[in-house]
Design an enzyme around this catalytic site. Sequence first.
Site, PDB file in Angstrom:
ATOM      1  N   GLN A  45       0.774  -1.235   0.000  1.00  0.00           N
ATOM      2  CA  GLN A  45       0.000   0.000   0.000  1.00  0.00           C
ATOM      3  C   GLN A  45       0.808   1.289   0.000  1.00  0.00           C
ATOM      4  O   GLN A  45       0.239   2.360   0.149  1.00  0.00           O
ATOM      5  CB  GLN A  45      -1.015   0.032   1.155  1.00  0.00           C
ATOM      6  CG  GLN A  45      -2.029  -1.087   1.043  1.00  0.00           C
ATOM      7  CD  GLN A  45      -3.168  -0.940   2.008  1.00  0.00           C
ATOM      8  OE1 GLN A  45      -4.249  -0.556   1.603  1.00  0.00           O
ATOM      9  NE2 GLN A  45      -2.929  -1.231   3.268  1.00  0.00           N
ATOM     10  N   ASP A  46       2.122   1.229  -0.177  1.00  0.00           N
ATOM     11  CA  ASP A  46       2.905   2.462  -0.303  1.00  0.00           C
ATOM     12  C   ASP A  46       4.201   2.195  -1.070  1.00  0.00           C
ATOM     13  O   ASP A  46       5.292   2.566  -0.628  1.00  0.00           O
ATOM     14  CB  ASP A  46       3.200   3.064   1.074  1.00  0.00           C
ATOM     15  CG  ASP A  46       3.643   4.529   0.984  1.00  0.00           C
ATOM     16  OD1 ASP A  46       3.404   5.167  -0.072  1.00  0.00           O
ATOM     17  OD2 ASP A  46       4.222   5.034   1.955  1.00  0.00           O
ATOM     18  N   ILE A  47       4.072   1.581  -2.232  1.00  0.00           N
ATOM     19  CA  ILE A  47       5.243   1.292  -3.051  1.00  0.00           C
ATOM     20  C   ILE A  47       5.665   2.565  -3.773  1.00  0.00           C
ATOM     21  O   ILE A  47       4.865   3.205  -4.454  1.00  0.00           O
ATOM     22  CB  ILE A  47       4.949   0.159  -4.060  1.00  0.00           C
ATOM     23  CG1 ILE A  47       4.663  -1.133  -3.299  1.00  0.00           C
ATOM     24  CG2 ILE A  47       6.110  -0.014  -5.037  1.00  0.00           C
ATOM     25  CD1 ILE A  47       4.206  -2.269  -4.179  1.00  0.00           C
ATOM     26  N   ASN A  51      10.689   3.793  -0.679  1.00  0.00           N
ATOM     27  CA  ASN A  51      10.416   2.614   0.147  1.00  0.00           C
ATOM     28  C   ASN A  51      11.054   1.344  -0.403  1.00  0.00           C
ATOM     29  O   ASN A  51      10.618   0.237  -0.090  1.00  0.00           O
ATOM     30  CB  ASN A  51       8.915   2.425   0.334  1.00  0.00           C
ATOM     31  CG  ASN A  51       8.319   3.472   1.238  1.00  0.00           C
ATOM     32  OD1 ASN A  51       9.031   4.134   1.983  1.00  0.00           O
ATOM     33  ND2 ASN A  51       7.021   3.631   1.179  1.00  0.00           N
ATOM     34  N   THR A 109       1.224   7.250  -1.267  1.00  0.00           N
ATOM     35  CA  THR A 109       1.750   8.532  -1.725  1.00  0.00           C
ATOM     36  C   THR A 109       0.957   8.964  -2.944  1.00  0.00           C
ATOM     37  O   THR A 109       0.805   8.171  -3.881  1.00  0.00           O
ATOM     38  CB  THR A 109       3.247   8.370  -2.061  1.00  0.00           C
ATOM     39  OG1 THR A 109       3.907   7.899  -0.872  1.00  0.00           O
ATOM     40  CG2 THR A 109       3.860   9.671  -2.519  1.00  0.00           C
TER      41      THR A 109
END
Length: 157
Positions: A45-47, A51, A109
Amino acid sequence: MSSLEKFLQYVHINEALDKFALREKIAGEMVAGLAHLHDLGIVHQDIKPANVLVSTQNYCSLEDRQELEHVFQARPIICKLADFGESQSTINQTSNVCRMVTSNIVIGTPAYRAPELFRPNGSKLSLEDLKAVDVWALGMLLFVIINPDLKYPSQFD
Protein backbone atom coordinates in the site's frame (compact mmCIF):
# COMPACT_ATOMS: atom_id res chain seq x y z
CA MET A 1 22.48 0.88 1.76
CA SER A 2 20.27 3.61 0.36
CA SER A 3 16.76 4.15 -0.94
CA LEU A 4 16.05 3.54 -4.61
CA GLU A 5 15.09 7.20 -4.85
CA LYS A 6 18.61 8.34 -3.86
CA PHE A 7 20.29 5.50 -5.74
CA LEU A 8 18.59 6.51 -9.02
CA GLN A 9 19.83 10.07 -8.65
CA TYR A 10 23.39 8.83 -8.20
CA VAL A 11 23.50 6.17 -10.91
CA HIS A 12 21.77 8.29 -13.51
CA ILE A 13 24.54 10.85 -13.20
CA ASN A 14 27.05 8.09 -13.84
CA GLU A 15 24.96 6.35 -16.55
CA ALA A 16 25.30 3.04 -14.75
CA LEU A 17 21.62 2.21 -15.29
CA ASP A 18 22.32 1.33 -18.91
CA LYS A 19 25.86 0.04 -18.55
CA PHE A 20 24.99 -2.66 -15.99
CA ALA A 21 21.34 -3.32 -16.95
CA LEU A 22 20.30 -2.09 -13.52
CA ARG A 23 16.76 -1.21 -14.62
CA GLU A 24 16.06 -4.84 -15.43
CA LYS A 25 17.59 -6.05 -12.19
CA ILE A 26 15.64 -3.53 -10.08
CA ALA A 27 12.40 -4.33 -11.90
CA GLY A 28 12.90 -8.08 -11.55
CA GLU A 29 13.54 -7.89 -7.82
CA MET A 30 10.58 -5.56 -7.21
CA VAL A 31 8.20 -7.77 -9.21
CA ALA A 32 9.42 -10.88 -7.37
CA GLY A 33 9.15 -9.15 -3.99
CA LEU A 34 5.62 -7.91 -4.59
CA ALA A 35 4.51 -11.30 -5.94
CA HIS A 36 5.87 -12.92 -2.78
CA LEU A 37 3.96 -10.49 -0.55
CA HIS A 38 0.74 -11.02 -2.49
CA ASP A 39 1.19 -14.81 -2.33
CA LEU A 40 1.35 -14.43 1.46
CA GLY A 41 -1.86 -12.38 1.46
CA ILE A 42 -0.08 -9.09 2.25
CA VAL A 43 -0.48 -5.82 0.39
CA HIS A 44 2.14 -3.09 0.78
CA GLN A 45 0.00 0.00 0.00
CA ASP A 46 2.91 2.46 -0.30
CA ILE A 47 5.24 1.29 -3.05
CA LYS A 48 7.53 4.10 -4.22
CA PRO A 49 11.28 4.56 -4.77
CA ALA A 50 11.78 5.91 -1.24
CA ASN A 51 10.42 2.61 0.15
CA VAL A 52 12.84 0.38 -1.73
CA LEU A 53 16.22 -0.30 -0.16
CA VAL A 54 19.23 -0.79 -2.43
CA SER A 55 22.44 -2.44 -1.30
CA THR A 56 25.75 -3.25 -2.94
CA GLN A 57 27.07 -5.04 0.12
CA ASN A 58 26.71 -8.49 -1.45
CA TYR A 59 30.10 -8.15 -3.16
CA CYS A 60 31.98 -5.39 -1.32
CA SER A 61 33.82 -7.74 1.03
CA LEU A 62 35.11 -10.09 -1.68
CA GLU A 63 38.86 -10.02 -2.20
CA ASP A 64 39.21 -12.42 -5.14
CA ARG A 65 38.82 -10.19 -8.21
CA GLN A 66 37.44 -12.98 -10.39
CA GLU A 67 34.82 -13.89 -7.80
CA LEU A 68 33.98 -10.21 -7.33
CA GLU A 69 33.41 -9.74 -11.06
CA HIS A 70 31.25 -12.89 -11.21
CA VAL A 71 29.07 -11.82 -8.26
CA PHE A 72 28.81 -8.25 -9.55
CA GLN A 73 27.72 -9.39 -13.01
CA ALA A 74 25.13 -11.78 -11.55
CA ARG A 75 23.69 -9.36 -8.98
CA PRO A 76 25.31 -5.90 -8.85
CA ILE A 77 22.67 -4.64 -6.43
CA ILE A 78 20.06 -6.09 -4.11
CA CYS A 79 16.67 -4.38 -3.86
CA LYS A 80 14.16 -4.98 -1.08
CA LEU A 81 10.75 -3.50 -0.38
CA ALA A 82 10.72 -1.62 2.93
CA ASP A 83 8.44 0.53 5.10
CA PHE A 84 5.54 -1.75 5.84
CA GLY A 85 3.77 0.88 7.98
CA GLU A 86 0.76 0.93 5.65
CA SER A 87 0.80 -2.80 4.91
CA GLN A 88 -2.13 -5.01 5.64
CA SER A 89 -2.38 -8.75 5.98
CA THR A 90 -5.35 -10.78 4.80
CA ILE A 91 -6.77 -10.97 8.33
CA ASN A 92 -6.53 -7.22 8.96
CA GLN A 93 -7.91 -6.38 5.52
CA THR A 94 -10.89 -8.61 5.97
CA SER A 95 -11.78 -7.18 9.36
CA ASN A 96 -10.81 -3.53 8.85
CA VAL A 97 -9.91 -2.18 5.42
CA CYS A 98 -12.57 -3.95 3.36
CA ARG A 99 -15.29 -2.37 5.52
CA MET A 100 -14.03 1.16 4.90
CA VAL A 101 -15.28 3.33 2.07
CA THR A 102 -12.64 4.52 -0.34
CA SER A 103 -13.14 8.19 0.45
CA ASN A 104 -11.86 7.56 3.97
CA ILE A 105 -8.62 5.89 2.86
CA VAL A 106 -5.59 8.15 2.65
CA ILE A 107 -3.00 5.42 2.34
CA GLY A 108 0.01 5.71 0.08
CA THR A 109 1.75 8.53 -1.73
CA PRO A 110 -0.48 10.60 -4.06
CA ALA A 111 1.72 10.29 -7.18
CA TYR A 112 1.65 6.48 -6.82
CA ARG A 113 -2.06 6.00 -5.95
CA ALA A 114 -4.11 3.80 -8.24
CA PRO A 115 -7.45 4.72 -9.84
CA GLU A 116 -9.11 2.08 -7.62
CA LEU A 117 -8.69 4.47 -4.71
CA PHE A 118 -10.91 7.05 -6.39
CA ARG A 119 -14.14 5.05 -6.70
CA PRO A 120 -17.46 6.72 -5.94
CA ASN A 121 -18.38 6.96 -2.25
CA GLY A 122 -19.67 3.72 -0.81
CA SER A 123 -17.42 1.41 -2.81
CA LYS A 124 -15.59 -1.16 -0.75
CA LEU A 125 -12.12 -2.46 -1.43
CA SER A 126 -11.52 -6.18 -1.72
CA LEU A 127 -8.20 -7.92 -1.25
CA GLU A 128 -7.90 -8.11 -5.05
CA ASP A 129 -8.55 -4.35 -5.31
CA LEU A 130 -5.75 -3.70 -2.83
CA LYS A 131 -3.40 -5.97 -4.78
CA ALA A 132 -4.26 -4.01 -7.93
CA VAL A 133 -3.36 -0.80 -6.07
CA ASP A 134 0.08 -2.30 -5.36
CA VAL A 135 0.51 -3.33 -9.00
CA TRP A 136 -0.36 0.21 -10.14
CA ALA A 137 2.20 1.68 -7.74
CA LEU A 138 4.79 -0.82 -8.97
CA GLY A 139 4.07 0.35 -12.51
CA MET A 140 4.66 3.95 -11.42
CA LEU A 141 7.92 2.88 -9.76
CA LEU A 142 9.03 1.19 -13.00
CA PHE A 143 8.12 4.37 -14.91
CA VAL A 144 10.45 6.33 -12.61
CA ILE A 145 13.25 3.79 -13.22
CA ILE A 146 12.86 4.30 -16.96
CA ASN A 147 12.70 8.10 -16.51
CA PRO A 148 15.08 8.84 -13.61
CA ASP A 149 15.08 12.60 -14.32
CA LEU A 150 11.51 12.85 -13.06
CA LYS A 151 11.01 13.45 -9.34
CA TYR A 152 7.63 11.66 -9.45
CA PRO A 153 5.66 9.82 -12.15
CA SER A 154 3.30 12.64 -13.09
CA GLN A 155 5.97 15.35 -13.39
CA PHE A 156 6.09 16.63 -16.95
CA ASP A 157 7.93 19.95 -17.29
